[in-house]
Motif scaffolding. Structure first.
Motif, PDB file in Angstrom:
ATOM      1  N   THR A 287     160.564  21.796  27.316  1.00 26.19           N
ATOM      2  CA  THR A 287     159.694  20.735  27.846  1.00 26.19           C
ATOM      3  C   THR A 287     158.655  20.305  26.829  1.00 26.19           C
ATOM      4  N   GLU A 288     158.976  20.577  25.599  1.00 23.95           N
ATOM      5  CA  GLU A 288     158.000  20.281  24.556  1.00 23.95           C
ATOM      6  C   GLU A 288     157.864  18.782  24.279  1.00 23.95           C
ATOM      7  N   VAL A 289     158.533  17.952  25.058  1.00 27.04           N
ATOM      8  CA  VAL A 289     158.465  16.508  24.790  1.00 27.04           C
ATOM      9  C   VAL A 289     157.064  15.989  25.000  1.00 27.04           C
ATOM     10  N   GLY A 290     156.642  15.176  24.084  1.00 27.07           N
ATOM     11  CA  GLY A 290     155.478  14.320  24.310  1.00 27.07           C
ATOM     12  C   GLY A 290     154.207  15.037  24.687  1.00 27.07           C
ATOM     13  N   ARG A 291     153.866  16.082  23.982  1.00 25.74           N
ATOM     14  CA  ARG A 291     152.596  16.712  24.271  1.00 25.74           C
ATOM     15  C   ARG A 291     151.478  16.055  23.507  1.00 25.74           C
TER      16      ARG A 291
ATOM     17  N   TYR B  26     155.555  10.906  17.473  1.00 23.60           N
ATOM     18  CA  TYR B  26     155.891  12.177  16.832  1.00 23.60           C
ATOM     19  C   TYR B  26     157.150  11.956  16.009  1.00 23.60           C
TER      20      TYR B  26
ATOM     21  N   LYS C 215     155.832  15.534  34.253  1.00 19.24           N
ATOM     22  CA  LYS C 215     155.775  14.193  33.700  1.00 19.24           C
ATOM     23  C   LYS C 215     157.018  13.397  34.098  1.00 19.24           C
TER      24      LYS C 215
ATOM     25  N   ASP D   2     148.922  19.592  30.821  1.00 22.73           N
ATOM     26  CA  ASP D   2     149.745  19.928  29.675  1.00 22.73           C
ATOM     27  C   ASP D   2     148.906  20.574  28.576  1.00 22.73           C
TER      28      ASP D   2
ATOM     29  N   MET E 283     159.100   9.164  28.100  1.00 21.67           N
ATOM     30  CA  MET E 283     158.046  10.156  28.339  1.00 21.67           C
ATOM     31  C   MET E 283     157.888  11.093  27.150  1.00 21.67           C
ATOM     32  N   ALA E 284     158.733  10.910  26.148  1.00 21.70           N
ATOM     33  CA  ALA E 284     158.543  11.659  24.910  1.00 21.70           C
ATOM     34  C   ALA E 284     157.281  11.207  24.181  1.00 21.70           C
ATOM     35  N   ALA E 285     156.701  10.091  24.646  1.00 16.71           N
ATOM     36  CA  ALA E 285     155.486   9.589  24.016  1.00 16.71           C
ATOM     37  C   ALA E 285     154.305  10.466  24.389  1.00 16.71           C
TER      38      ALA E 285
ATOM     39  N   TYR F   4     141.631  13.657  24.354  1.00 14.14           N
ATOM     40  CA  TYR F   4     143.011  14.146  24.348  1.00 14.14           C
ATOM     41  C   TYR F   4     143.449  14.564  22.950  1.00 14.14           C
TER      42      TYR F   4
ATOM     43  N   ARG G 200     154.404  21.680  31.069  1.00 16.32           N
ATOM     44  CA  ARG G 200     154.388  20.766  32.205  1.00 16.32           C
ATOM     45  C   ARG G 200     155.431  21.191  33.229  1.00 16.32           C
TER      46      ARG G 200
END
Lengths: 998, 165
Positions: free
Chosen positions: B161-165, A149, A292, A343, A230-232, A97, A349
């Motif tokens: 939707t750029e969160v958490g890629r 991030y 997600k 993704d 889910m920002a992780a 990943y 997504r």
């Protein structure tokens, strides 16, 4: 179990370093540890099945009954397998990943790996406080992982939300944990479950623990943090927020259920909130564009489902709950990993932008289909088996007349219909070919290896479904720990039972709901959300921010004087009121102890008033010095020779230190300090003085029994081998105090040095420069000052080592001679004081201060070069040696089998010093001596030598400034300073400067 | 046990004057006040040892009965040395403040930076957290399906939707 945890700890510390060499392959390497733990746990299965548990206890704090107690029974075994198994898969997945260039990779790997170990500890801990510690560590690690991030606002916001919500729950839970362990009288989880205490205290405690569990497992009203999390990075979502961390709450409820499911409130809260969460989560999941987030809300929903079933409290429900827990961990982490692949491959997504993925990635589609089928409850997958058993368990309870059985059955059935609908929506969204949607923008084919993880999980889901009857033997011990008889068992085919028809109906209705998705979306839009917890959270945090801003402004405006005033006003009001109403005034007074006391006090009073009145700083310092020497007189008359000696030495050095600093500040402070708030200050000051006087009188008046110190002299002589009670107390009876004190001195000395020196405490370069012959410096000799006598034969002989380094105008022959004659005797006397201190006035403090004073005069006479010659060692080393000696003598006694800081002696008659009893306390006192000398040396080097150097620099800057150059700020110096500052030839200081500035 | 009134009065005076001086804005004055308060506190502890007597040196003879209470002395000895250390530290602080803040002729009188702070200034500290919260909320809202959503603009949605890629 403790061994496994230790390995986890060591490897997680090493991971960032490994990551430097291995880059993203570090995940593959560290995955070996959870894989090993998984295999070990699997091998324990047979023993747990036959013996019920394996335990392990390491004593930790026996006085507090705390132990590192671990216990693996069926439930812990199941969880440990999930945690290590999914952990291994996710870590392996991470290798594919992440790229080599991922920023913060080592940190991320270490946190994710440490998380796996923490979860293993959480589920195997038997001590409830130990479990709580692991619980909190998972919260912190989750914060760090969600916030991976660090540059993204969403990432930070989500991390903080998760942390605040879960730690809030954790703190509430801690109260419950302590209450229940006090009620039961044990911190052992198994004992707490076995005790099954009742009563209002137990109910409160359990409800508080439930708050912690539902905040961790994202149950309404705390559910909002999970979608935000889910920002992780996706592996984090797959592991923490699907398989592991959110299961901690479920685990705790499952753990407590055998003992507490019948407690009032338990079912109401867990089944009520669980059903609601299941509906809310599924409902919101149905309208997400982001795949997600479909899963995230789906997870919220499934956690509610799990909460209902594990909290239900019958043996059948427990078995079904264990099965669903296993099934959910497998299919949900599979799906998250799939989303991560999509993704990466498609760059989005949002399913509106995905089209034709099913054809491009058929293997991925099959894997997803299997996981989705398990989630929706389609045979022959494990999810179907679990759901069948759940409905069976609810029906059984409902038929037995339990109203909660009906609520749970209907609620979860409706929830399952929605689950089928959003499962279908997920699959359709991810893999369908849409004509309307744009063809996927950029398509990177993912490496095939990335499919291994989700593939393995999907296959396990199928195998466990087909061979589910075999699971019974392994899982049964858990439901059998409940009251009642276990009737159900896990199987694909139970016959034509009501549960089967419910399942069929759910599948049909769910499919219909998916079919009519446009109408559903329209309906959702029309219905306002019932609870919007995330807005609620937002307004709560906003309110807290506002309140803290108000408090800050109210209490912390106006700087130091304001803070002091606040503290003192409270002090005067509270203690003054107590003194006034306490009615405990003493009846007898003495005017004075002896007539001289009045005279001394008068002088001190006048000096005190003078110090406040004068606007000259130096005068004020000297007047304060007068009060200090007044104290010396008071001590001497009173029968306190040690105090008089120490105070006299300290007072002298303090004045010198003041002078060293004040010479650099502008001399005249008269116009500069405005007298502000004089009235207010006077009121507060007089109030404080009066209250302190009252306190002194009352405190003395209330002393009626013999003080404990009456025995000190005898103790000092017979046990401490010393006649000077004060010194023996310092180094022996109350040695812990002294230990603390010299530690403070070391900190203070280090603080002083670091405030003055920017680049290290020792300037050895200067010393080397001094040794170098001046002529060898070549061109630098051009710069030499004609005022300075070169130290050549025939020139005036120097009384001091570095006498030739000082401009003759600044040299005082009288001072040099005095210092030359007095320095060595002073050092000898200081050592004498150190050794006789045990029996006569003296000791480490007085001796150290005297040696320090000798250094002070050496510095005053010869400047900073002289000081370097006098003590060639770094002050830091002196301080360190002193502390090592003191601590060493303290710990040393441990090796002789006695308590820490207890002393041993060796006595002898020594000429001059007399009868001396050398013991560990003497070594301790030498440590004190060294620390004090080190402190004085640091003061001289920093406030003396370094300030000199900075002054020289400023002078040079001033000289090089002409009328055209920008005006540089060069502070005034008073007369005293210009006389004192040594001007140095051939610029060793300039060398210093350049090197320091580098 | 009764107190020597002389010492009590002296102590009160030193406390009062010390506090008065401590509340000035100049750091040196603060330190002078601190020293006075330190001495006053030592007198307070000293008072607790009662009337004067023989020094606490064990002789084994009858004089020992007249020995003063050694415990306050032990405490004061510690206090004197700690006081000295703290004084030196504050001196270093004074010098450093003056040097770093380039106060120059203002000496060690610190400007009153925070006297006019308002609640808004304090709340400013939380702005970052607030923005972070808003950002995550926006992302969550963006994913909600709306019936009248326009055809998705690929660039816009990709950013949302750029969160958490």
């Amino acid at each position: 179990m403790a061994t496994i945890l230790t390995i986890f700890l060591i490897v997680s510390v090493a991971t960032p370093f490994l990551a430097r060499f291995l880059k993203n392959h570090v995940f593959t390497v560290v995955a070996l540890v959870p894989a090993g733990a998984f295999i070990w746990t699997l091998l324990q299965g047979e023993q747990i099945r036959t013996h019920g548990e394996i335990t392990e206890t390491i004593r930790w704090v026996p006085q507090l009954d705390l132990a590192l107690a671990f216990r693996m029974d069926t439930l812990a075994w199941l969880l440990a397998l999930v945690v290590t198994g999914v952990g291994t898969v996710v870590l392996l997945y991470c290798t594919q990943y992440f790229t080599k260039r991922e920023p913060g990779l080592g940190r991320f790997a270490a946190f994710l790996f440490a998380f796996a170990g923490t979860m293993f500890g959480l589920v195997t801990a038997d001590d409830i406080l130990l479990m709580f510690m692991f619980w909190e560590i998972t919260s912190v690690l989750s914060y760090l992982l969600i916030g991976h991030y660090t540059g993204k606002k969403e990432s930070r916001g989500a991390a903080l939300q998760a942390l605040l919500v879960t730690t809030f729950g954790g703190l509430v839970m801690l109260i419950g944990v302590i209450m229940i362990s006090v009620q039961v009288g044990s911190t052992s989880l198994s004992a707490i479950v076995a005790a099954g205490v009742t009563g209002p205290m137990a109910v409160t405690a359990i409800l508080l623990i439930i708050v912690g569990a539902i905040s961790k497992s994202a149950i309404v009203p705390f559910h909002f943090w999970l979608p935000a999390a889910m920002a992780a990075p996706t592996p984090v979502s797959a592991y923490l927020h699907a398989a592991a961390m959110v299961k901690a709450g479920i685990y705790l409820i499952a753990r407590l259920a055998p003992g507490y499911a019948d407690l009032p409130g338990w079912k109401l809260v867990l089944i009520g909130l669980g059903v609601w969460t299941m509906l809310v989560g599924a409902w919101r999941s149905l309208r997400q564009y982001d795949l997600k987030l479909v899963l995230a809300y789906g997870t919220v929903s499934q956690l509610g489902f799990l909460m209902v079933i594990v909290g239900f409290g019958t043996p059948d429900a427990a078995l079904a709950g264990a099965a669903l827990l296993l099934a959910h961990a497998i299919y949900k982490s599979t799906l998250f990993l799939v989303v991560g692949i999509i993704d990466h491959a498609a760059g989005t997504r949002d399913w509106r932008q995905l089209s034709g993925l099913g054809r491009k990635m058929p293997v991925l589609a099959v894997i997803t289909a299997l996981a989705i089928a398990s989630m929706a409850g389609i045979p022959p997958l494990l999810g179907f088996v679990a759901k069948e058993s759940i409905f069976g368990a609810f029906l059984q309870a409902a038929e037995a007349g339990d109203p909660y059985g009906w609520i749970a059955l209907i609620g979860t059935a409706v929830g399952s219909i929605l689950t089928v609908a959003y499962s279908a929506r997920f699959f359709w969204g991810a893999f369908a070919t849409r004509t309307a949607a744009c063809v996927s923008t950029e398509w990177h084919k993912p490496p095939t290896a990335i499919l291994i993880g989700p593939g393995v999980l999907a296959v396990v889901s199928v195998l466990l479904g087909i061979f589910s009857p075999a699971l019974n033997a392994w899982l049964d011990p858990y439901p059998e720990s409940f009251d009642g008889h276990l009737e159900g068992h896990l199987a694909l085919w139970h016959g034509f039972e009501p549960a089967l028809f419910i399942s069929i109906a759910i599948l049909g209705l769910g499919a219909a709901l998916f079919w009519k998705k446009t109408q559903v979306a329209r309906l959702q839009e029309a219905l306002p959300p019932l609870v919007d917890s995330s807005r609620g959270y937002w307004s709560v945090t906003r309110a807290v921010d506002k309140i803290s801003a108000k408090v800050t402004i109210f209490g912390q405006r106006g700087g130091l004087p304001q803070y002091l005033a606040t503290i003192l006003v409270v002090f005067v009001l509270v203690l003054g009121t107590l003194a006034a109403i306490g009615n405990v005034w003493p009846t007898t007074f003495r005017l004075y102890d002896y007539p001289q006391q009045v005279v001394i006090a008068l002088v001190m009073a006048l000096a005190t008033l003078g110090a406040a009145w004068t606007r000259k700083r130096m005068a004020a310092v000297l007047l304060v010095g007068v009060t200090g020497f007044g104290m010396v007189a008071l001590f001497a008359f009173h029968g306190a020779p040690d105090l008089a000696l120490t105070q006299a030495l300290v007072e002298t050095i303090t004045i010198v230190a003041f002078v060293l600093v004040l010479r650099r500040l502008p001399g005249n402070s008269q116009k500069l300090t405005k007298r502000v708030h004089r009235g207010r200050r006077a009121v507060i000051a007089i109030g404080t003085g009066v209250v302190m006087g009252a306190i002194a009188l009352i405190a003395l008046g209330s002393r009626i029994t013999d003080p404990i110190s009456a025995q000190l002299p005898e103790m000092a002589y017979y046990e401490g081998h010393g006649k000077n009670v004060v010194n023996v107390a310092l180094v022996d009876i109350r040695a812990w105090d002294t230990m603390g004190e010299i530690s403070v001195l070391v900190v203070v000395a280090t603080g002083i040095a670091s405030l003055l020196f920017v680049s290290g405490r020792a300037d050895k370069k200067g010393r080397r420069g001094l040794r170098r012959p001046a002529t060898a410096l070549g061109r630098r000799s051009v710069l030499s000052d004609p005022d300075i006598q070169p130290a050549t034969p025939g020139a005036r002989q120097s009384w001091l080592v570095s006498g030739g380094k000082i401009a003759s105008a600044n040299r005082s022959i009288l001072l040099e001679v005095l210092v030359r004659l007095m320095f060595h005797p002073a050092i000898v006397v200081s050592i004498f004081l150190l050794f006789v201190g045990h029996n006569s006035p003296g000791g480490g403090f007085a001796g150290g201060l005297l040696a320090g004073l000798a250094l002070v005069f050496r510095y005053l006479a010869g400047g900073r070069y002289e000081l370097r010659e006098a003590v060639p060692i770094d002050a830091g080393k002196l301080l360190g040696a002193g502390l090592v000696l003191a601590v060493g003598s303290a710990i040393g006694s441990l090796f002789f089998g006695s308590e820490i800081l207890s002393s041993a002696y060796l006595s002898a008659d020594i000429p001059v010093l007399g009868y001396i009893s050398i013991g560990t306390t003497t070594i301790f006192d030498i440590g004190v001596y060294l620390v004090v000398v080190g402190l004085v040396l640091d003061i001289l080097r920093s406030l003396g030598g370094e300030v000199d150097r900075q002054q020289d620099e400023a002078d040079i800057a001033e000289e090089s400034t002409d009328e055209f150059s920008p005006r540089q700020q060069v502070p005034n110096t008073d007369l005293w300073a210009t006389q004192r500052v040594p001007i140095v030839p051939d610029t060793p200081s300039a060398t210093d400067t350049r090197e320091d500035n580098r | 046990m009764s107190a020597s009134l002389t010492l009590v009065l002296l102590m009160s005076l030193m406390y009062a004057v010390g506090i008065y001086v401590m509340m000035e804005r100049s750091l040196t004055r603060f330190l002078i006040g601190f020293l006075l308060v330190g001495n006053a506190t030592n007198i307070l502890i000293f008072l607790m040892s009662g009337p004067n007597g023989n020094a606490p040196l064990w002789t084994g003879g009858p004089e020992d009965a007249d020995m003063v209470d050694p415990l306050p002395q032990i405490l004061i000895l510690t206090a004197i040395v700690i006081n000295f250390g703290i004084t030196a530290f504050v001196l270093a602080l004074i010098y450093r403040t003056w040097w770093l803040a380039q106060l120059g002729d203002e000496g060690d009188t610190l400007p009153d930076d925070h006297a006019h702070d308002t609640e808004e200034d304090a709340e400013e500290a939380f702005r970052q957290v607030d923005e972070d919260d808003e950002a995550i909320q926006r992302v969550l809202d963006a994913s909600n399906e709306h019936e009248d959503d326009p055809e998705p603009d690929p660039v816009q949605t990709a950013r949302d939707t750029e969160v958490g890629r």
